[in-house]
Design a protein around this motif. Structure first.
Motif, PDB file in Angstrom:
ATOM      1  N   ASP A 135       0.828  -1.208   0.000  1.00  0.00           N
ATOM      2  CA  ASP A 135       0.000   0.000   0.000  1.00  0.00           C
ATOM      3  C   ASP A 135       0.865   1.261   0.000  1.00  0.00           C
ATOM      4  OD1 ASP A 135      -2.369  -1.397  -0.094  1.00  0.00           O
ATOM      5  OD2 ASP A 135      -2.641  -1.408   2.096  1.00  0.00           O
ATOM      6  N   ASP A 136       1.960   1.240   0.795  1.00  0.00           N
ATOM      7  CA  ASP A 136       2.855   2.399   0.828  1.00  0.00           C
ATOM      8  C   ASP A 136       3.512   2.614  -0.532  1.00  0.00           C
ATOM      9  OD1 ASP A 136       2.307   2.897   3.490  1.00  0.00           O
ATOM     10  OD2 ASP A 136       4.066   1.795   4.227  1.00  0.00           O
ATOM     11  N   LEU A 137       3.899   1.517  -1.164  1.00  0.00           N
ATOM     12  CA  LEU A 137       4.534   1.600  -2.477  1.00  0.00           C
ATOM     13  C   LEU A 137       3.554   2.165  -3.513  1.00  0.00           C
ATOM     14  CD1 LEU A 137       7.127   1.031  -4.017  1.00  0.00           C
ATOM     15  CD2 LEU A 137       6.315  -1.300  -4.385  1.00  0.00           C
ATOM     16  N   LYS A 138       2.300   1.704  -3.483  1.00  0.00           N
ATOM     17  CA  LYS A 138       1.280   2.217  -4.402  1.00  0.00           C
ATOM     18  C   LYS A 138       1.026   3.701  -4.155  1.00  0.00           C
ATOM     19  CE  LYS A 138      -1.095  -2.190  -4.973  1.00  0.00           C
ATOM     20  NZ  LYS A 138      -2.302  -2.974  -4.656  1.00  0.00           N
ATOM     21  N   LYS A 139       0.985   4.103  -2.869  1.00  0.00           N
ATOM     22  CA  LYS A 139       0.770   5.518  -2.539  1.00  0.00           C
ATOM     23  C   LYS A 139       1.922   6.363  -3.042  1.00  0.00           C
ATOM     24  CE  LYS A 139      -0.580   8.846   0.869  1.00  0.00           C
ATOM     25  NZ  LYS A 139      -0.437   9.887  -0.120  1.00  0.00           N
ATOM     26  N   LEU A 140       3.138   5.884  -2.869  1.00  0.00           N
ATOM     27  CA  LEU A 140       4.310   6.621  -3.352  1.00  0.00           C
ATOM     28  C   LEU A 140       4.256   6.773  -4.868  1.00  0.00           C
ATOM     29  CD1 LEU A 140       6.991   7.980  -2.709  1.00  0.00           C
ATOM     30  CD2 LEU A 140       8.076   5.736  -2.805  1.00  0.00           C
ATOM     31  N   ILE A 141       3.886   5.721  -5.563  1.00  0.00           N
ATOM     32  CA  ILE A 141       3.749   5.792  -7.021  1.00  0.00           C
ATOM     33  C   ILE A 141       2.687   6.812  -7.400  1.00  0.00           C
ATOM     34  CG2 ILE A 141       2.978   4.517  -9.072  1.00  0.00           C
ATOM     35  CD1 ILE A 141       4.301   2.012  -7.785  1.00  0.00           C
ATOM     36  N   ASP A 142       1.541   6.774  -6.722  1.00  0.00           N
ATOM     37  CA  ASP A 142       0.466   7.731  -7.008  1.00  0.00           C
ATOM     38  C   ASP A 142       0.904   9.163  -6.741  1.00  0.00           C
ATOM     39  OD1 ASP A 142      -1.225   5.686  -7.758  1.00  0.00           O
ATOM     40  OD2 ASP A 142      -2.284   5.597  -5.823  1.00  0.00           O
ATOM     41  N   ASP A 143       1.613   9.377  -5.621  1.00  0.00           N
ATOM     42  CA  ASP A 143       2.084  10.726  -5.288  1.00  0.00           C
ATOM     43  C   ASP A 143       3.057  11.253  -6.341  1.00  0.00           C
ATOM     44  OD1 ASP A 143       0.557  10.678  -2.991  1.00  0.00           O
ATOM     45  OD2 ASP A 143       2.245  10.306  -1.636  1.00  0.00           O
ATOM     46  N   LEU A 144       3.991  10.417  -6.743  1.00  0.00           N
ATOM     47  CA  LEU A 144       4.978  10.844  -7.734  1.00  0.00           C
ATOM     48  C   LEU A 144       4.333  11.056  -9.103  1.00  0.00           C
ATOM     49  CD1 LEU A 144       8.046   8.640  -6.735  1.00  0.00           C
ATOM     50  CD2 LEU A 144       7.677  11.075  -6.280  1.00  0.00           C
ATOM     51  N   THR A 145       3.358  10.237  -9.434  1.00  0.00           N
ATOM     52  CA  THR A 145       2.634  10.413 -10.688  1.00  0.00           C
ATOM     53  C   THR A 145       1.880  11.737 -10.680  1.00  0.00           C
ATOM     54  OG1 THR A 145       2.419   8.028 -10.959  1.00  0.00           O
ATOM     55  CG2 THR A 145       0.911   9.402 -12.236  1.00  0.00           C
ATOM     56  N   GLN A 146       1.271  12.083  -9.554  1.00  0.00           N
ATOM     57  CA  GLN A 146       0.565  13.356  -9.423  1.00  0.00           C
ATOM     58  C   GLN A 146       1.539  14.529  -9.573  1.00  0.00           C
ATOM     59  OE1 GLN A 146      -2.630  14.096  -9.317  1.00  0.00           O
ATOM     60  NE2 GLN A 146      -2.178  16.264  -9.179  1.00  0.00           N
ATOM     61  N   GLU A 176       4.351  14.488 -11.186  1.00  0.00           N
ATOM     62  CA  GLU A 176       4.755  14.525 -12.590  1.00  0.00           C
ATOM     63  C   GLU A 176       3.688  15.206 -13.444  1.00  0.00           C
ATOM     64  OE1 GLU A 176       6.330  11.488 -16.037  1.00  0.00           O
ATOM     65  OE2 GLU A 176       4.854  10.756 -14.600  1.00  0.00           O
ATOM     66  N   ASN A 177       2.433  14.918 -13.184  1.00  0.00           N
ATOM     67  CA  ASN A 177       1.340  15.540 -13.936  1.00  0.00           C
ATOM     68  C   ASN A 177       1.302  17.049 -13.710  1.00  0.00           C
ATOM     69  OD1 ASN A 177       0.463  13.151 -15.102  1.00  0.00           O
ATOM     70  ND2 ASN A 177      -0.978  12.711 -13.449  1.00  0.00           N
ATOM     71  N   GLU A 178       1.530  17.483 -12.470  1.00  0.00           N
ATOM     72  CA  GLU A 178       1.532  18.917 -12.165  1.00  0.00           C
ATOM     73  C   GLU A 178       2.689  19.623 -12.875  1.00  0.00           C
ATOM     74  OE1 GLU A 178       1.585  19.131  -7.906  1.00  0.00           O
ATOM     75  OE2 GLU A 178      -0.425  18.284  -7.724  1.00  0.00           O
ATOM     76  N   ILE A 179       3.855  19.003 -12.856  1.00  0.00           N
ATOM     77  CA  ILE A 179       5.020  19.590 -13.530  1.00  0.00           C
ATOM     78  C   ILE A 179       4.798  19.633 -15.034  1.00  0.00           C
ATOM     79  CG2 ILE A 179       7.462  19.192 -14.071  1.00  0.00           C
ATOM     80  CD1 ILE A 179       7.728  18.133 -11.158  1.00  0.00           C
ATOM     81  N   TYR A 188       1.958  19.872 -16.573  1.00  0.00           N
ATOM     82  CA  TYR A 188       0.985  20.933 -16.836  1.00  0.00           C
ATOM     83  C   TYR A 188       1.677  22.297 -16.843  1.00  0.00           C
ATOM     84  CZ  TYR A 188      -2.963  24.082 -16.132  1.00  0.00           C
ATOM     85  OH  TYR A 188      -3.860  25.110 -16.259  1.00  0.00           O
ATOM     86  N   GLN A 189       2.516  22.547 -15.836  1.00  0.00           N
ATOM     87  CA  GLN A 189       3.254  23.813 -15.772  1.00  0.00           C
ATOM     88  C   GLN A 189       4.153  23.970 -16.990  1.00  0.00           C
ATOM     89  OE1 GLN A 189       3.040  26.403 -13.654  1.00  0.00           O
ATOM     90  NE2 GLN A 189       1.295  25.330 -12.768  1.00  0.00           N
ATOM     91  N   ARG A 190       4.786  22.883 -17.409  1.00  0.00           N
ATOM     92  CA  ARG A 190       5.662  22.920 -18.581  1.00  0.00           C
ATOM     93  C   ARG A 190       4.871  23.297 -19.832  1.00  0.00           C
ATOM     94  NH1 ARG A 190       6.837  19.070 -22.309  1.00  0.00           N
ATOM     95  NH2 ARG A 190       8.817  19.276 -23.355  1.00  0.00           N
ATOM     96  N   ARG A 191       3.681  22.723 -19.996  1.00  0.00           N
ATOM     97  CA  ARG A 191       2.849  23.049 -21.159  1.00  0.00           C
ATOM     98  C   ARG A 191       2.409  24.506 -21.137  1.00  0.00           C
ATOM     99  NH1 ARG A 191       0.582  18.027 -19.786  1.00  0.00           N
ATOM    100  NH2 ARG A 191      -1.322  19.053 -19.056  1.00  0.00           N
ATOM    101  N   LEU A 192       2.082  25.007 -19.936  1.00  0.00           N
ATOM    102  CA  LEU A 192       1.722  26.428 -19.821  1.00  0.00           C
ATOM    103  C   LEU A 192       2.894  27.321 -20.225  1.00  0.00           C
ATOM    104  CD1 LEU A 192      -0.285  26.621 -16.462  1.00  0.00           C
ATOM    105  CD2 LEU A 192      -1.170  26.904 -18.781  1.00  0.00           C
TER     106      LEU A 192
END
Length: 98
Positions: free
Chosen positions: A31-42, A44-47, A49-53
């Motif tokens: 569960d911790d590993l899945k949460k870490l993956i989800d956090d890092l994926t989020q 990455e998505n935010e970065i 988005y900022q890059r596209r802007l």
């Protein structure tokens, strides 16, 4: 609290802080590993988005510059500056040589 200085070869994030190293993966539960993956994926998505802007803003600014250069026939405001005269003025105001 004192600010920490980072060496040039030490990895750091765009906001200036050090990059976090991965935790000891053997100690993480599934569960911790899945949460870490989800956090890092989020993150990455935010970065991404900022890059596209930023790329969009850069494209708009470049298009504006091209439009201005086309209006002036490629001449810049600096084309009208008399560099030799400006150099004379600045040289005259410089401190005398020692």
């Amino acid at each position: 609290m004192r600010a920490r200085c980072f060496t040039a070869d030490e990895p750091h994030d765009p906001k200036g802080g050090p990059l976090e190293a991965l935790p000891d993966l053997g100690t993480l539960s599934d569960d911790d590993l899945k949460k870490l993956i989800d956090d890092l994926t989020q993150q990455e998505n935010e970065i991404s988005y900022q890059r596209r802007l930023l790329h969009g803003k850069i494209d708009i600014l470049r298009a504006e510059l091209v439009a201005r250069l086309q209006k002036t026939g490629g001449q810049s405001v600096l084309d009208q500056v008399d560099v030799d005269h400006l150099t004379e003025i600045l040289t005259a105001k410089a401190a005398p040589p020692v």
